[in-house]
Design a protein around this motif. Sequence first.
Motif, PDB file in Angstrom:
ATOM      1  N   PRO A 101     -11.253   0.456   1.648  1.00  0.00           N
ATOM      2  CA  PRO A 101      -9.807   0.280   1.820  1.00  0.00           C
ATOM      3  C   PRO A 101      -9.389   0.495   3.276  1.00  0.00           C
ATOM      4  O   PRO A 101      -9.955   1.327   3.976  1.00  0.00           O
ATOM      5  CB  PRO A 101      -9.201   1.351   0.907  1.00  0.00           C
ATOM      6  N   ASP A 147      -5.125  -3.106   2.894  1.00  0.00           N
ATOM      7  CA  ASP A 147      -4.541  -2.640   1.642  1.00  0.00           C
ATOM      8  C   ASP A 147      -3.103  -2.164   1.812  1.00  0.00           C
ATOM      9  O   ASP A 147      -2.315  -2.208   0.875  1.00  0.00           O
ATOM     10  CB  ASP A 147      -5.389  -1.493   1.074  1.00  0.00           C
ATOM     11  N   ASP A 148      -2.752  -1.694   2.999  1.00  0.00           N
ATOM     12  CA  ASP A 148      -1.398  -1.199   3.249  1.00  0.00           C
ATOM     13  C   ASP A 148      -1.204  -1.117   4.758  1.00  0.00           C
ATOM     14  O   ASP A 148      -2.137  -1.322   5.540  1.00  0.00           O
ATOM     15  CB  ASP A 148      -1.202   0.179   2.608  1.00  0.00           C
ATOM     16  N   ILE A 188      -3.692   5.006  -2.196  1.00  0.00           N
ATOM     17  CA  ILE A 188      -4.780   4.017  -2.167  1.00  0.00           C
ATOM     18  C   ILE A 188      -6.035   4.588  -2.814  1.00  0.00           C
ATOM     19  O   ILE A 188      -6.696   3.923  -3.620  1.00  0.00           O
ATOM     20  CB  ILE A 188      -5.073   3.583  -0.720  1.00  0.00           C
ATOM     21  N   ARG A 234      -5.867   4.672  -6.579  1.00  0.00           N
ATOM     22  CA  ARG A 234      -6.083   3.363  -7.197  1.00  0.00           C
ATOM     23  C   ARG A 234      -7.570   3.005  -7.226  1.00  0.00           C
ATOM     24  O   ARG A 234      -8.092   2.493  -8.215  1.00  0.00           O
ATOM     25  CB  ARG A 234      -5.314   2.273  -6.450  1.00  0.00           C
ATOM     26  N   GLU A 281      -8.328  -2.677 -13.331  1.00  0.00           N
ATOM     27  CA  GLU A 281      -7.819  -3.526 -12.259  1.00  0.00           C
ATOM     28  C   GLU A 281      -8.974  -4.212 -11.533  1.00  0.00           C
ATOM     29  O   GLU A 281      -9.025  -4.269 -10.304  1.00  0.00           O
ATOM     30  CB  GLU A 281      -6.952  -2.723 -11.281  1.00  0.00           C
ATOM     31  N   THR A 283      -7.334  -6.298  -3.007  1.00  0.00           N
ATOM     32  CA  THR A 283      -6.648  -5.195  -2.343  1.00  0.00           C
ATOM     33  C   THR A 283      -5.735  -4.517  -3.360  1.00  0.00           C
ATOM     34  O   THR A 283      -5.511  -5.027  -4.462  1.00  0.00           O
ATOM     35  CB  THR A 283      -5.801  -5.698  -1.161  1.00  0.00           C
ATOM     36  N   ALA A 284      -5.186  -3.372  -2.986  1.00  0.00           N
ATOM     37  CA  ALA A 284      -4.280  -2.656  -3.885  1.00  0.00           C
ATOM     38  C   ALA A 284      -3.089  -3.519  -4.261  1.00  0.00           C
ATOM     39  O   ALA A 284      -2.663  -3.554  -5.423  1.00  0.00           O
ATOM     40  CB  ALA A 284      -3.812  -1.360  -3.225  1.00  0.00           C
ATOM     41  N   SER A 316      -2.273  -4.986  -8.069  1.00  0.00           N
ATOM     42  CA  SER A 316      -0.993  -4.646  -8.683  1.00  0.00           C
ATOM     43  C   SER A 316      -0.237  -5.906  -9.094  1.00  0.00           C
ATOM     44  O   SER A 316       0.338  -5.975 -10.191  1.00  0.00           O
ATOM     45  CB  SER A 316      -0.156  -3.827  -7.699  1.00  0.00           C
ATOM     46  N   PRO A 376       2.289  -1.374  -4.686  1.00  0.00           N
ATOM     47  CA  PRO A 376       1.940  -0.067  -4.114  1.00  0.00           C
ATOM     48  C   PRO A 376       2.262   0.034  -2.631  1.00  0.00           C
ATOM     49  O   PRO A 376       2.114   1.093  -2.040  1.00  0.00           O
ATOM     50  CB  PRO A 376       0.429   0.017  -4.349  1.00  0.00           C
TER      51      PRO A 376
END
Length: 227
Positions: free
Chosen positions: A77, A99-100, A118, A121, A145, A157-158, A162, A185
């Motif tokens: 991640p 991821d973010d 993260i 998840r 997931e 990715t997260a 989602s 997320p």
Amino acid sequence: MDEPAHILVVDDDKRLRELLRKYLSDQNFRVTTAGDAGDARQKLSAFTFDIIVLDIMMPGENGLELTSWLRSSNKVPILLLSAMGESEHRISGLESGADDYLSKPFEPRELVLRLNAILRRVESTAPPVSGEINFGGFCFDLAREELRQNDEYIRLTAAEASLLKALARSPGVPISREALTSESPINANSRTIDVQVTRLRRKIETDPKYPRYLQTVRGTGYVLIPD
């Protein structure tokens, strides 16, 4: 996690690197730092990391380029740091496979919250929603997931996981961008939802320009059409 999560912090700002190393260590993380992409590559060849905090604006190979390189072979991640607040800059980070993201300056506590979100998840094996849905030779496990094609796992990715989970809970039912945004997320908006849809289509559609399974519903949002 039984052992502290191992974080790689990549930033050319030495002062910020050391501040993050100390703060994250105090928050019970194991921290390794790197000053540029080349240094990060060396650390990645020597250690296994649970998550990477990566600055976008670095001299030489920047964070977006390093993210794209990582995504070609590594599932770790990635949380991007950006000194620029423009939405297109953040969107580029998500498109490259992060991821973010978190804009500078930021509160260290928010960084920790995002890192833990993260990691939860990634580690989670028992979310409340269960079942599987099949489409186009793919199988998506809502509880884990996880997306599979035959016996091969497709990395999500997260944000992608989602989004797909939200659509898979109600197959055949259009879901608005606003509803999808509320379940994301990351700090999402309608534009970033569109970006994640585009990325998902590249992974599940034979021709992403003419999607068969992840379709747009004009004036509403998106719908997942199972087999």
